[in-house]
Design a protein around this motif. Structure first.
Motif, short mmCIF file in Angstrom:
data_model
loop_
_atom_site.label_atom_id
_atom_site.label_comp_id
_atom_site.label_asym_id
_atom_site.label_seq_id
_atom_site.Cartn_x
_atom_site.Cartn_y
_atom_site.Cartn_z
N VAL B 109 0.76 -9.73 -8.39
CA VAL B 109 -0.61 -9.73 -7.86
C VAL B 109 -1.43 -10.86 -8.52
O VAL B 109 -1.39 -11.02 -9.73
CB VAL B 109 -1.29 -8.38 -8.14
N LEU B 118 -3.30 -6.62 -4.66
CA LEU B 118 -2.51 -5.38 -4.77
C LEU B 118 -2.22 -4.81 -3.38
O LEU B 118 -1.08 -4.46 -3.07
CB LEU B 118 -3.25 -4.35 -5.63
N VAL B 121 0.38 -6.89 -1.55
CA VAL B 121 1.78 -6.66 -1.94
C VAL B 121 2.30 -5.38 -1.28
O VAL B 121 3.44 -5.32 -0.81
CB VAL B 121 1.94 -6.60 -3.48
N SER B 122 1.45 -4.36 -1.23
CA SER B 122 1.86 -3.12 -0.57
C SER B 122 2.15 -3.36 0.91
O SER B 122 3.11 -2.82 1.47
CB SER B 122 0.77 -2.07 -0.74
N GLY B 151 4.58 -6.83 -8.68
CA GLY B 151 4.88 -6.25 -7.37
C GLY B 151 5.94 -7.02 -6.61
O GLY B 151 6.70 -6.44 -5.83
N GLY B 153 8.56 -8.31 -7.90
CA GLY B 153 9.85 -7.84 -8.40
C GLY B 153 10.31 -6.62 -7.62
O GLY B 153 11.50 -6.43 -7.36
N ILE B 154 9.34 -5.78 -7.24
CA ILE B 154 9.67 -4.62 -6.39
C ILE B 154 10.06 -5.11 -5.00
O ILE B 154 11.04 -4.65 -4.40
CB ILE B 154 8.47 -3.65 -6.29
N MET B 172 9.65 -6.62 -13.78
CA MET B 172 8.37 -6.11 -13.32
C MET B 172 7.27 -6.58 -14.26
O MET B 172 6.46 -7.41 -13.91
CB MET B 172 8.42 -4.59 -13.21
N GLU C 86 12.42 -2.69 -18.57
CA GLU C 86 12.79 -4.00 -18.00
C GLU C 86 14.29 -4.22 -18.10
O GLU C 86 14.93 -4.72 -17.18
CB GLU C 86 12.04 -5.12 -18.72
N ASN C 91 12.11 -2.54 -11.78
CA ASN C 91 11.68 -2.92 -10.42
C ASN C 91 12.61 -2.34 -9.35
O ASN C 91 12.17 -2.00 -8.26
CB ASN C 91 11.58 -4.45 -10.30
N ILE C 125 1.55 1.26 -6.30
CA ILE C 125 2.11 0.47 -5.20
C ILE C 125 3.47 1.01 -4.75
O ILE C 125 3.79 1.02 -3.56
CB ILE C 125 2.20 -1.00 -5.66
N ARG C 209 -4.01 -0.95 7.51
CA ARG C 209 -4.92 -1.28 6.42
C ARG C 209 -5.70 -2.57 6.63
O ARG C 209 -6.88 -2.65 6.31
CB ARG C 209 -4.15 -1.29 5.10
#
Lengths: 105, 294, 235
Positions: B109, B118, B121-122, B151, B153-154, B172, C86, C91, C125, C209
Motif C-alpha cells: 500500500v 488499502l 489492493v483489496s 498487500g 505479497g498476498i 509481507m 516471514e 503472505n 485485507i 466498492r
C-alpha cells in the motif's frame, strides 16, 4: 512542487512519428520525460513539474541548449522531475529524442 | 546476451518478456492519468502512476500484462495504480485472454494514499480471483529491486503461478518494519544474508511458494512465463483443500525452525550453508528432489 | 466492544460461539436461519497459525454446510510482525485465507464482515475485506496505520496530515472515512440484530466498492480509471 513552461520557436525538425515516448522514472535524483507530437504552430513546448524550487533560470538554460541541439518543432515535452542535476536532465531529454525519432522496428 | 531483469525498468521488463512489438498499452503515459492525492502532499507524480498495463502476445498467445515500477515510490499501490491493475483483471474476466502476466515490484500500500491504497489492493485481490475463477491463468513474475511485499505479497500468492529469480524477494512485512516493531534481535534488516535467506527467491522456491526459479535474465523470465501458460489451477474447493493440507504440513514441519538454514537442513539439503553460493542451475539440481511443491 | 457483549447484541443469546485465545468460531441463529461465525478477538496480530485456523474454519463451512451464511468478526492489529511469520511465508497463509473467503462467496455463501474493534491493513485485507458486504460498528477503527507512524514513514509533518484529513477521507483512520470511500456498506449502531438481519438478506455480486466510493464522493478516480482500462479499445 514548482511548475515551469517554456516554448521555443523556429525549430526545423518536424515530429517524425506519431508514437509518444517515455524515458526515465520520477524517482529521487531522476526524472521522467514524455515526448509526443503536438500541433503547436511549429513550436516546441516543454512543461516542467519539479520538486526542486527556485531553479527556473537553470531550467531555461538547459532547455534552450537542448532546443538548439535538436531544433524540434510541433513537439510537446512533459517532465516530472525529482531533483535531477542539469546533466541528468540533458541526458534524459536526449534519450527521449532518441526514442522518439528511432524508426519503428 | 543476458539482460538483467533486476536492473531493468518496468517497461523494459515487460517489452522483453512479451513477443517483440506485440504490446499495446492501455491508459499510456500521454493519457496523463496521475495520482489525485500526491499533489496535495506536494509530491511528484508519474504519468503512469508507476504501473504499465496493456495487451500483448506471449509465444503467439493472447495475454494481458502489467508491470510495476519500483523506482516510483517503491512500486507502491495508490488509487490510480491499483485501479489500473483491477481494471486489467476485470478486462481479463470479460475477454478471456490466454493469461494475465503480473510483473510485480511493490512495497504494498502506498502510505501517502493510505486508505485509498488499502482498498485498491483489496479490489485487486477480488478481481484477480474472479479472473482465475473465469478460467484465466494469472502468472506473477518477481525479480525486481524492491521485491514484492505488503498487500502485493498476498496478491502474488493469489496467482496461479509464481516465477522468481534468486534476486527476487517475496514476503509481507519488510525486514525494516519488523526491526522497527520488535528490535534488531528479532530481525536485523541490515544483515543482507539473513534477509536474503528469509524472503529471497531460493527460500521461496524450496518452500513451494515460488513455482519456478530462473536466472536474473529477462529471457529466462519469458521462457518461464511461456511454460506457465497452461498451468491454470482454478481456485476450486478441491484445490483449496489441497493447498490447505500443504500449508498445514509446512507449518507442522517447520513451525519451530528459527532460521531458513534449519528448514533447508530439515528438508534434507545437505549443503544448506552453501545454498547462497550455488548458481541457478546448480541450485535447481540440488533442490529438485527435496523442495516442497504446493 | 467485547466479544460477549457483541454476540449478545447480535443474537440475544441464540448462539453457540466459542473464543479460544484470539480465535472465534461457532454458529448462531438469526431470523430462523443458522449462520457460521468466524473471527478474531483481542486485537489479534494475525500470524501464520491464526490465518490457517481462520481459513480452515471457512473451508469447513463450505464443505460441510453448503450455502450457509458466514459472519466474519474483525478485531485485528494487522499481520503479526515477526521474522518467524516471514520465514514461513505468511503472505501465502494470508492469501489462502482470502481465497477461502472468496470461494465461499463464489459457492453461494453470503459472507458479511463486521469490524467491532480494530481493523488494520494486512489483517483486514486478507479477511474481513474479502466479504461481499463489509460493515463496522460506529466505535470501530479501520486504518492502514495511525497518523504519527504515517508521518514518520512518509516524512510529511503530522500537522499537515491532520489538516488534510479534515477535508479528505484518504489519510486518517476511521470507519466514516472507509464508508465515504466505498469500502463499507454501512456503519452499525443501535439495533445490531436488525442490522445483521438486513445485511444477510443482501445479494452478492460484483465488487461495488469503486462505484460506491464515486457515488459518495470519497474516491472518485478509481472507478474512472478501472473502467477505462477495462473497456478502452486497443490503439
Amino acid at each position: 512542487m514548482e511548475k515551469h513552461q517554456f516554448e521555443f520557436h523556429g525549430g526545423r525538425v518536424r515530429a517524425p512519428k506519431a508514437a509518444p515516448a517515455l524515458v526515465g522514472v520520477a524517482s529521487s535524483g531522476n526524472l521522467e520525460v514524455l515526448i509526443e507530437p503536438a500541433k503547436l504552430n511549429g513550436a516546441c513546448r516543454i512543461e516542467i513539474s519539479t520538486a526542486a524550487l527556485g531553479f527556473g533560470k537553470i531550467w531555461e538554460a538547459v532547455l534552450r541548449d537542448f532546443f538548439e541541439r535538436h531544433q524540434l518543432s510541433d513537439v510537446r515535452i512533459s517532465v516530472n522531475d525529482v531533483g535531477a542535476t542539469p546533466a541528468v536532465v540533458s541526458l534524459r531529454l536526449d534519450q527521449a529524442v532518441d526514442e522518439f525519432t528511432r524508426p519503428a522496428s | 546476451m543476458k539482460q538483467s531483469y533486476h536492473e531493468a525498468s518496468a517497461r523494459k521488463r515487460l517489452l522483453g518478456v512479451l513477443d517483440p512489438d506485440s504490446f499495446v498499452e492501455l491508459l499510456p503515459p500521454q493519457a496523463r492519468v496521475t495520482s489525485p492525492h500526491l499533489p496535495a502532499l506536494d509530491l511528484p507524480v508519474a504519468f503512469d502512476d508507476g504501473v504499465v498495463v496493456g495487451a500483448g502476445a506471449l509465444n503467439g498467445r493472447r495475454v494481458l500484462a502489467a508491470s510495476e515500477e519500483g523506482e516510483f515510490m517503491g512500486g507502491a499501490v495508490g488509487e490510480v495504480h491499483g485501479a489500473k491493475l483491477t481494471g486489467l483483471l476485470e478486462r481479463a474476466v470479460a475477454q478471456k485472454p490466454d493469461a494475465v502476466l503480473l510483473l510485480l515490484e511493490s512495497g504494498g500500500v502506498r502510505l501517502h494514499e493510505a486508505n485509498a491504497g488499502l482498498i485498491a489492493v483489496s479490489e485487486i485481490m477480488r478481481a484477480l480471483l474472479a479472473a482465475r475463477a473465469a478460467g484465466v491463468v494469472v502468472i506473477a513474475l518477481i525479480g525486481g529491486t524492491y521485491g514484492c511485499f505488503g498487500g502485493m505479497g498476498i496478491v502474488a500468492k493469489c496467482c496461479d503461478v509464481v516465477i522468481m529469480s534468486e534476486e527476487g524477494r517475496l514476503g509481507m512485512s519488510g525486514p525494516e518494519v519488523i526491526e522497527t516493531a520488535h528490535g534488531v534481535e528479532e530481525f536485523d534488516a541490515r544483515d543482507r544474508a539473513l534477509v536474503w535467506r528469509t524472503v529471497g527467491g531460493k527460500h521461496r522456491y524450496l518452500l513451494g511458494d515460488a513455482d519456478d526459479l530462473v536466472e536474473d535474465d529477462i529471457a529466462a523470465f519469458r521462457a518461464a512465463a511461456i511454460r506457465a501458460l497452461d498451468a491454470a489451477r482454478p481456485p476450486t474447493l478441491d484445490n483449496l483443500l489441497a493447498e490447505h493440507a500443504f500449508l498445514a504440513q509446512r507449518l507442522h514441519l517447520f513451525g519451530t525452525c528459527r532460521d531458513a538454514l534449519d528448514i533447508w537442513r530439515a528438508l534434507g539439503l545437505k549443503t544448506a550453508e552453501s545454498v547462497a553460493l550455488l548458481d541457478t542451475a546448480g541450485f535447481l539440481e540440488a533442490a529438485e528432489k527435496i523442495r516442497l511443491r504446493g | 466492544m467485547d466479544v460477549d457483549t457483541l454476540l449478545h447484541a447480535l443474537f440475544l443469546g441464540c448462539c453457540n460461539v466459542a473464543q479460544r485465545g484470539d480465535f472465534i468460531s461457532g454458529t448462531a441463529s438469526i431470523a430462523a436461519q443458522t449462520i457460521s461465525v468466524v473471527g478474531t478477538a483481542n486485537r489479534a496480530a494475525i500470524g501464520v497459525e491464526l490465518a490457517l485456523q481462520l481459513a480452515a474454519e471457512v473451508l469447513r463451512v463450505v464443505r460441510e454446510h453448503p450455502g450457509r451464511a458466514i459472519l466474519l468478526l474483525v478485531d485485528t492489529l494487522g499481520q503479526r510482525l515477526r521474522r518467524h511469520d516471514e520465514l514461513l511465508g505468511i503472505n501465502a497463509y494470508m492469501a489462502h485465507l482470502a481465497k477461502a473467503i472468496d470461494l465461499a462467496e463464489r459457492s453461494g455463501h453470503r459472507v458479511v464482515s463486521l469490524v467491532y474493534g480494530q481493523a488494520v491493513s494486512g489483517g483486514y485485507i486478507a479477511g474481513g475485506m474479502m466479504a461481499d458486504a463489509c460493515y463496522a460498528l460506529s466505535s470501530a477503527e479501520i486504518s492502514v496505520m495511525n497518523l504519527p507512524a504515517m508521518a514518520r514513514v512518509t516524512k510529511i509533518p503530522q500537522e499537515r496530515l491532520e489538516q488534510l484529513s479534515r477535508t479528505s477521507p484518504v489519510f486518517a483512520p476511521g470507519a466514516e472515512n472507509y464508508l465515504k470511500m466505498g469500502a463499507l456498506d454501512g456503519i452499525w449502531s443501535g439495533d445490531l440484530a436488525e442490522s445483521l438481519r438486513a445485511a444477510l438478506q443482501g445479494k452478492s455480486g460484483a465488487d461495488q466498492r469503486r462505484a460506491r466510493g464515486a457515488e459518495r464522493g470519497g474516491r472518485t478516480t478509481a472507478m474512472l480509471v478501472s473502467e477505462r482500462v477495462r473497456r478502452d479499445a486497443l490503439k
